[in-house]
Design a protein around this motif. Structure first.
Motif, PDB file in Angstrom:
ATOM      1  N   ALA A  65      46.649  43.432  33.892  1.00 33.28           N
ATOM      2  CA  ALA A  65      46.777  43.030  35.022  1.00 33.28           C
ATOM      3  C   ALA A  65      46.853  44.059  36.243  1.00 33.28           C
ATOM      4  O   ALA A  65      45.284  44.025  37.348  1.00 33.28           O
ATOM      5  CB  ALA A  65      47.374  41.945  35.208  1.00 33.28           C
ATOM      6  N   LYS A  66      47.619  44.835  36.687  1.00 35.44           N
ATOM      7  CA  LYS A  66      47.064  45.344  37.487  1.00 35.44           C
ATOM      8  C   LYS A  66      46.753  46.221  37.404  1.00 35.44           C
ATOM      9  O   LYS A  66      46.037  47.091  38.260  1.00 35.44           O
ATOM     10  CB  LYS A  66      48.885  46.516  37.223  1.00 35.44           C
ATOM     11  CG  LYS A  66      49.686  47.027  38.596  1.00 35.44           C
ATOM     12  CD  LYS A  66      50.931  47.769  38.052  1.00 35.44           C
ATOM     13  CE  LYS A  66      50.818  49.190  38.459  1.00 35.44           C
ATOM     14  NZ  LYS A  66      52.528  49.684  38.797  1.00 35.44           N
ATOM     15  N   ALA A  67      46.481  46.875  35.770  1.00 34.94           N
ATOM     16  CA  ALA A  67      45.162  48.745  35.738  1.00 34.94           C
ATOM     17  C   ALA A  67      43.474  47.796  36.771  1.00 34.94           C
ATOM     18  O   ALA A  67      42.798  48.260  37.391  1.00 34.94           O
ATOM     19  CB  ALA A  67      45.143  48.853  34.499  1.00 34.94           C
ATOM     20  N   ARG A  68      43.891  46.506  36.283  1.00 33.56           N
ATOM     21  CA  ARG A  68      42.342  45.833  36.615  1.00 33.56           C
ATOM     22  C   ARG A  68      42.290  45.595  38.135  1.00 33.56           C
ATOM     23  O   ARG A  68      41.088  45.382  38.742  1.00 33.56           O
ATOM     24  CB  ARG A  68      42.315  44.553  35.490  1.00 33.56           C
ATOM     25  CG  ARG A  68      41.069  43.585  35.878  1.00 33.56           C
ATOM     26  CD  ARG A  68      40.550  42.156  34.807  1.00 33.56           C
ATOM     27  NE  ARG A  68      39.736  42.150  34.414  1.00 33.56           N
ATOM     28  CZ  ARG A  68      39.707  41.260  34.093  1.00 33.56           C
ATOM     29  NH1 ARG A  68      40.591  39.910  33.712  1.00 33.56           N
ATOM     30  NH2 ARG A  68      38.224  41.086  32.992  1.00 33.56           N
ATOM     31  N   ARG A  69      43.501  45.088  38.848  1.00 30.86           N
ATOM     32  CA  ARG A  69      43.166  45.140  39.934  1.00 30.86           C
ATOM     33  C   ARG A  69      43.240  46.470  40.972  1.00 30.86           C
ATOM     34  O   ARG A  69      42.472  46.502  41.753  1.00 30.86           O
ATOM     35  CB  ARG A  69      44.561  44.467  40.845  1.00 30.86           C
ATOM     36  CG  ARG A  69      44.657  43.312  40.232  1.00 30.86           C
ATOM     37  CD  ARG A  69      46.084  42.793  40.976  1.00 30.86           C
ATOM     38  NE  ARG A  69      47.657  43.315  40.401  1.00 30.86           N
ATOM     39  CZ  ARG A  69      48.132  42.855  39.940  1.00 30.86           C
ATOM     40  NH1 ARG A  69      47.750  41.564  39.174  1.00 30.86           N
ATOM     41  NH2 ARG A  69      49.248  43.580  39.756  1.00 30.86           N
ATOM     42  N   SER A  70      43.479  47.502  40.137  1.00 28.62           N
ATOM     43  CA  SER A  70      43.226  49.387  40.927  1.00 28.62           C
ATOM     44  C   SER A  70      41.996  49.410  40.986  1.00 28.62           C
ATOM     45  O   SER A  70      42.055  50.711  41.028  1.00 28.62           O
ATOM     46  CB  SER A  70      44.494  49.758  40.086  1.00 28.62           C
ATOM     47  OG  SER A  70      46.235  49.273  40.128  1.00 28.62           O
ATOM     48  N   GLY A  71      41.317  49.259  39.809  1.00 34.23           N
ATOM     49  CA  GLY A  71      39.679  49.470  40.419  1.00 34.23           C
ATOM     50  C   GLY A  71      40.025  50.074  38.069  1.00 34.23           C
ATOM     51  O   GLY A  71      40.654  50.624  37.476  1.00 34.23           O
ATOM     52  N   PRO A  72      38.035  50.497  37.811  1.00 30.07           N
ATOM     53  CA  PRO A  72      38.553  51.272  36.774  1.00 30.07           C
ATOM     54  C   PRO A  72      38.704  52.630  36.051  1.00 30.07           C
ATOM     55  O   PRO A  72      38.745  52.867  35.160  1.00 30.07           O
ATOM     56  CB  PRO A  72      36.434  51.204  36.438  1.00 30.07           C
ATOM     57  CG  PRO A  72      36.425  51.645  38.083  1.00 30.07           C
ATOM     58  CD  PRO A  72      37.372  50.579  38.817  1.00 30.07           C
ATOM     59  N   ALA A  73      39.316  52.823  37.528  1.00 36.61           N
ATOM     60  CA  ALA A  73      39.754  54.994  36.949  1.00 36.61           C
ATOM     61  C   ALA A  73      41.262  54.675  36.411  1.00 36.61           C
ATOM     62  O   ALA A  73      41.582  55.831  36.052  1.00 36.61           O
ATOM     63  CB  ALA A  73      39.731  55.103  38.594  1.00 36.61           C
ATOM     64  N   THR A  74      41.425  53.811  36.897  1.00 34.80           N
ATOM     65  CA  THR A  74      43.256  53.423  36.421  1.00 34.80           C
ATOM     66  C   THR A  74      43.429  53.635  34.593  1.00 34.80           C
ATOM     67  O   THR A  74      43.270  52.750  34.414  1.00 34.80           O
ATOM     68  CB  THR A  74      43.605  52.788  36.940  1.00 34.80           C
ATOM     69  OG1 THR A  74      43.814  52.598  38.142  1.00 34.80           O
ATOM     70  CG2 THR A  74      45.282  52.443  37.119  1.00 34.80           C
ATOM     71  N   LYS A  75      44.269  54.184  33.875  1.00 35.59           N
ATOM     72  CA  LYS A  75      44.938  54.192  33.208  1.00 35.59           C
ATOM     73  C   LYS A  75      45.617  54.301  32.888  1.00 35.59           C
ATOM     74  O   LYS A  75      46.470  54.137  33.141  1.00 35.59           O
ATOM     75  CB  LYS A  75      44.138  55.670  32.360  1.00 35.59           C
ATOM     76  CG  LYS A  75      42.970  56.501  32.140  1.00 35.59           C
ATOM     77  CD  LYS A  75      43.076  56.836  31.470  1.00 35.59           C
ATOM     78  CE  LYS A  75      41.314  57.341  31.683  1.00 35.59           C
ATOM     79  NZ  LYS A  75      41.232  58.574  30.197  1.00 35.59           N
ATOM     80  N   VAL A  76      46.120  53.304  32.075  1.00 30.83           N
ATOM     81  CA  VAL A  76      47.495  52.357  31.276  1.00 30.83           C
ATOM     82  C   VAL A  76      48.178  53.169  30.394  1.00 30.83           C
ATOM     83  O   VAL A  76      47.693  52.624  28.938  1.00 30.83           O
ATOM     84  CB  VAL A  76      47.283  51.304  30.716  1.00 30.83           C
ATOM     85  CG1 VAL A  76      48.565  50.263  30.314  1.00 30.83           C
ATOM     86  CG2 VAL A  76      46.583  50.327  32.022  1.00 30.83           C
TER      87      VAL A  76
END
Length: 78
Positions: A65-76
């Motif tokens: 959810a956090k990565a999704r809110r941060s945008g597509p460039a964020t990797k988890v």
């Protein structure tokens, strides 16, 4: 009655899905379907459990959810 993470399944039109599962996971799904069924009713088909389980997993994955809110460039990291 056993408290399970999944509640009653909606009676949606089924969608065909082809997937290979490890035998242990399939046995667990069969057991889960047996426990989820109403007393005296036939067990829930394991195929019907896959989508609600995945939906629940996605909905409760805070990292996703956090990565999704941060945008597509964020990797988890896992």
């Amino acid at each position: 009655m056993t408290k399970l993470k999944l509640g009653r399944l909606s009676d949606d039109k089924p969608v065909k899905l082809t997937v290979e599962l490890p035998a242990d996971l399939h046995r667990s799904l069969v057991d889960y379907g047996r426990l989820l069924a109403d007393p005296g009713a036939p067990p829930v088909d394991p195929v019907r459990l896959i989508v609600p389980m995945l939906e629940r997993f996605i909905a409760t994955d805070r990292g996703f959810a956090k990565a999704r809110r941060s945008g597509p460039a964020t990797k988890v990291s896992v």
